[in-house]
Design an enzyme around this catalytic site. Structure first.
Site, PDB file in Angstrom:
ATOM      1  N   GLY A   4       0.259  -9.818  -6.571  1.00  0.00           N
ATOM      2  CA  GLY A   4       0.623 -11.153  -7.041  1.00  0.00           C
ATOM      3  C   GLY A   4      -0.338 -12.244  -6.620  1.00  0.00           C
ATOM      4  O   GLY A   4      -0.030 -13.426  -6.760  1.00  0.00           O
ATOM      5  N   HIS A  15       8.496  -0.427  -2.155  1.00  0.00           N
ATOM      6  CA  HIS A  15       7.636  -1.534  -2.590  1.00  0.00           C
ATOM      7  C   HIS A  15       7.501  -2.525  -1.432  1.00  0.00           C
ATOM      8  O   HIS A  15       8.463  -2.799  -0.714  1.00  0.00           O
ATOM      9  CB  HIS A  15       8.241  -2.218  -3.819  1.00  0.00           C
ATOM     10  CG  HIS A  15       7.286  -3.159  -4.478  1.00  0.00           C
ATOM     11  ND1 HIS A  15       6.995  -4.401  -3.955  1.00  0.00           N
ATOM     12  CD2 HIS A  15       6.503  -3.029  -5.583  1.00  0.00           C
ATOM     13  CE1 HIS A  15       6.094  -5.002  -4.733  1.00  0.00           C
ATOM     14  NE2 HIS A  15       5.786  -4.177  -5.720  1.00  0.00           N
ATOM     15  N   LYS A  66       9.989  -6.801 -11.737  1.00  0.00           N
ATOM     16  CA  LYS A  66      10.544  -7.525 -10.573  1.00  0.00           C
ATOM     17  C   LYS A  66      11.813  -8.300 -10.986  1.00  0.00           C
ATOM     18  O   LYS A  66      12.530  -7.854 -11.884  1.00  0.00           O
ATOM     19  CB  LYS A  66       9.487  -8.442  -9.974  1.00  0.00           C
ATOM     20  CG  LYS A  66       8.161  -7.719  -9.710  1.00  0.00           C
ATOM     21  CD  LYS A  66       7.269  -8.467  -8.776  1.00  0.00           C
ATOM     22  CE  LYS A  66       5.907  -7.817  -8.755  1.00  0.00           C
ATOM     23  NZ  LYS A  66       5.086  -8.220  -7.635  1.00  0.00           N
ATOM     24  N   GLU A  82       7.390  -5.639  -1.283  1.00  0.00           N
ATOM     25  CA  GLU A  82       8.292  -6.801  -1.275  1.00  0.00           C
ATOM     26  C   GLU A  82       9.634  -6.429  -0.666  1.00  0.00           C
ATOM     27  O   GLU A  82      10.270  -7.241   0.011  1.00  0.00           O
ATOM     28  CB  GLU A  82       8.445  -7.339  -2.714  1.00  0.00           C
ATOM     29  CG  GLU A  82       7.189  -8.096  -3.145  1.00  0.00           C
ATOM     30  CD  GLU A  82       6.969  -8.178  -4.637  1.00  0.00           C
ATOM     31  OE1 GLU A  82       7.876  -7.837  -5.425  1.00  0.00           O
ATOM     32  OE2 GLU A  82       5.849  -8.581  -5.024  1.00  0.00           O
ATOM     33  N   ASN A  97       6.315  -3.108 -13.449  1.00  0.00           N
ATOM     34  CA  ASN A  97       7.372  -3.547 -12.529  1.00  0.00           C
ATOM     35  C   ASN A  97       7.708  -4.993 -12.872  1.00  0.00           C
ATOM     36  O   ASN A  97       6.940  -5.896 -12.555  1.00  0.00           O
ATOM     37  CB  ASN A  97       6.858  -3.424 -11.079  1.00  0.00           C
ATOM     38  CG  ASN A  97       7.836  -4.012 -10.079  1.00  0.00           C
ATOM     39  OD1 ASN A  97       8.989  -4.280 -10.402  1.00  0.00           O
ATOM     40  ND2 ASN A  97       7.369  -4.231  -8.849  1.00  0.00           N
ATOM     41  N   SER A 154      -2.524  -6.906  -8.696  1.00  0.00           N
ATOM     42  CA  SER A 154      -3.266  -7.796  -9.596  1.00  0.00           C
ATOM     43  C   SER A 154      -4.058  -7.044 -10.667  1.00  0.00           C
ATOM     44  O   SER A 154      -5.172  -7.441 -11.012  1.00  0.00           O
ATOM     45  CB  SER A 154      -4.181  -8.734  -8.786  1.00  0.00           C
ATOM     46  OG  SER A 154      -3.401  -9.560  -7.948  1.00  0.00           O
ATOM     47  N   GLY A 178       2.874  -8.661 -12.412  1.00  0.00           N
ATOM     48  CA  GLY A 178       2.791  -9.857 -13.258  1.00  0.00           C
ATOM     49  C   GLY A 178       2.346  -9.569 -14.687  1.00  0.00           C
ATOM     50  O   GLY A 178       2.954 -10.065 -15.648  1.00  0.00           O
ATOM     51  N   GLU A 203      -0.791   0.173  -2.948  1.00  0.00           N
ATOM     52  CA  GLU A 203      -0.643  -1.240  -3.285  1.00  0.00           C
ATOM     53  C   GLU A 203      -0.969  -2.091  -2.061  1.00  0.00           C
ATOM     54  O   GLU A 203      -0.069  -2.388  -1.252  1.00  0.00           O
ATOM     55  CB  GLU A 203       0.797  -1.525  -3.715  1.00  0.00           C
ATOM     56  CG  GLU A 203       1.213  -0.828  -4.981  1.00  0.00           C
ATOM     57  CD  GLU A 203       2.156  -1.693  -5.794  1.00  0.00           C
ATOM     58  OE1 GLU A 203       1.843  -1.987  -6.933  1.00  0.00           O
ATOM     59  OE2 GLU A 203       3.191  -2.097  -5.249  1.00  0.00           O
TER      60      GLU A 203
HETATM   61  C1  PEP Z   1       3.631  -4.920  -7.995  1.00  0.00           C
HETATM   62  O1  PEP Z   1       4.622  -5.627  -8.051  1.00  0.00           O
HETATM   63  O2  PEP Z   1       3.770  -3.733  -7.697  1.00  0.00           O
HETATM   64  C2  PEP Z   1       2.332  -5.491  -8.310  1.00  0.00           C
HETATM   65  C3  PEP Z   1       1.287  -4.731  -8.201  1.00  0.00           C
HETATM   66  O3  PEP Z   1       2.298  -6.814  -8.700  1.00  0.00           O
HETATM   67  P1  PEP Z   1       1.055  -7.583  -9.370  1.00  0.00           P
HETATM   68  O4  PEP Z   1       0.501  -6.697 -10.453  1.00  0.00           O
HETATM   69  O5  PEP Z   1       1.632  -8.838  -9.897  1.00  0.00           O
HETATM   70  O6  PEP Z   1       0.036  -7.806  -8.298  1.00  0.00           O
END
Ligand code: PEP
Length: 259
Positions: free
Chosen positions: A173, A95, A11, A97, A9, A213, A235, A167
């Site tokens: 993040g 998601h 983003k 976010e 992803n 993460s 990320g 998640e």
């Molecule tokens: C995500 O955006 O779905 C995600 C898991 O981000 P990160 O890996 O940066 O924690």
């Protein structure tokens, strides 16, 4: 056997030029991944360029969001047929976010999941609790509510065509991933709910990814859990070598399971 799936992803990161560089690095570094499925979700603006670069490669294209209507007066929105036209096979729905920043409701997410399925794309329905909810012992209540709402009204066959992503919001993040045990506990719970909503057999076929993460260093331990069928990576998916490292870990687990 559920083939592991790794989804990147991206983003809101990257110009079209930067997306081309990243996609080229992935395409050249992942020529024939065995025992794993791979997809990336670039920003909308880069979908066409990345689609061209990945054409003929085993890396599939996904989108980070969609509108539930196929067309209409919805300024600034993108529909599932538009995504399909660009070669998208996957779409993220719910998601955290978007739930938080855009106030996306369970009702809207349900409509998106239906729209994605109705155009033969695969929804990746994201669920997860906040740190506060976990502290208050509400983890299972939260993910159950999100799962039931997101899949409401779907047939067992439609549920079989979805992918889930657990998640935990506190892990996204932050650099703090859920432990493999924490991920497995919640994902096992989600699979139990799938048995109830579809059937025991279907629940055994639906892939449940972990996201939060994930990086090359922790991917193997997380995906070694039988309940963790791959990863949704934010990320670490912005770096070709880092993402390839995660895919290779997943491939090793997927290939070993088949032998
Ligand atoms: C995500 O955006 O779905 C995600 C898991 O981000 P990160 O890996 O940066 O924690």
């Amino acid at each position: 056997m559920r083939t592991p799936l790794v989804v990147g992803n991206w983003k809101m990161h990257g110009t079209v030029a930067e997306a081309r560089v990243l996609a080229t690095g992935l395409r050249d570094g992942l020529k024939r991944p065995r025992g794993v499925h791979v997809a990336v979700c670039p920003p909308f603006t880069a979908l066409a360029a990345v689609s061209e670069i990945l054409a003929g490669s085993p890396i599939q294209l996904g989108a980070q969001n969609c509108h539930h209507e196929p067309a209409g007066a919805h300024t600034g929105e993108i529909s599932v047929p538009m995504l399909a036209e660009l070669g998208c096979r996957w779409v993220l729905a719910g998601h955290s976010e978007r739930r938080k920043e855009m106030g996306e409701s369970d009702e809207q997410i349900k409509l998106k999941v239906r729209a994605i399925l109705s155009h033969d794309l695969t929804p990746v329905l994201c669920v997860g609790e906040t740190a506060d909810e976990r502290r208050q012992g509400l983890t299972f209540t939260t993910v159950e509510g999100q799962l039931r709402a997101g899949l409401a009204g779907l047939s067992a066959d439609q549920i079989a065509k979805t992918v889930l992503a657990y998640e935990p919001v506190w892990a996204i993040g932050t650099g703090v991933n859920a432990t493999p045990g924490q991920a497995a506990e919640v994902q096992g719970y989600l699979r139990g709910l799938l048995s109830e909503l579809a059937s025991k057999e279907i629940a055994q076929t639906v892939r449940i990814l972990y996201g939060g993460s994930v990086k090359a260093e922790n991917a193997e331990a997380l995906m070694a859990e039988p309940e963790v069928d791959g990863a949704l990576v934010g990320g670490a998916s912005l770096n070709a070598q880092g993402f390839i490292g995660i895919v290779r870990k997943a491939a090793r687990i997927g290939t070993a399971a088949k032998e």
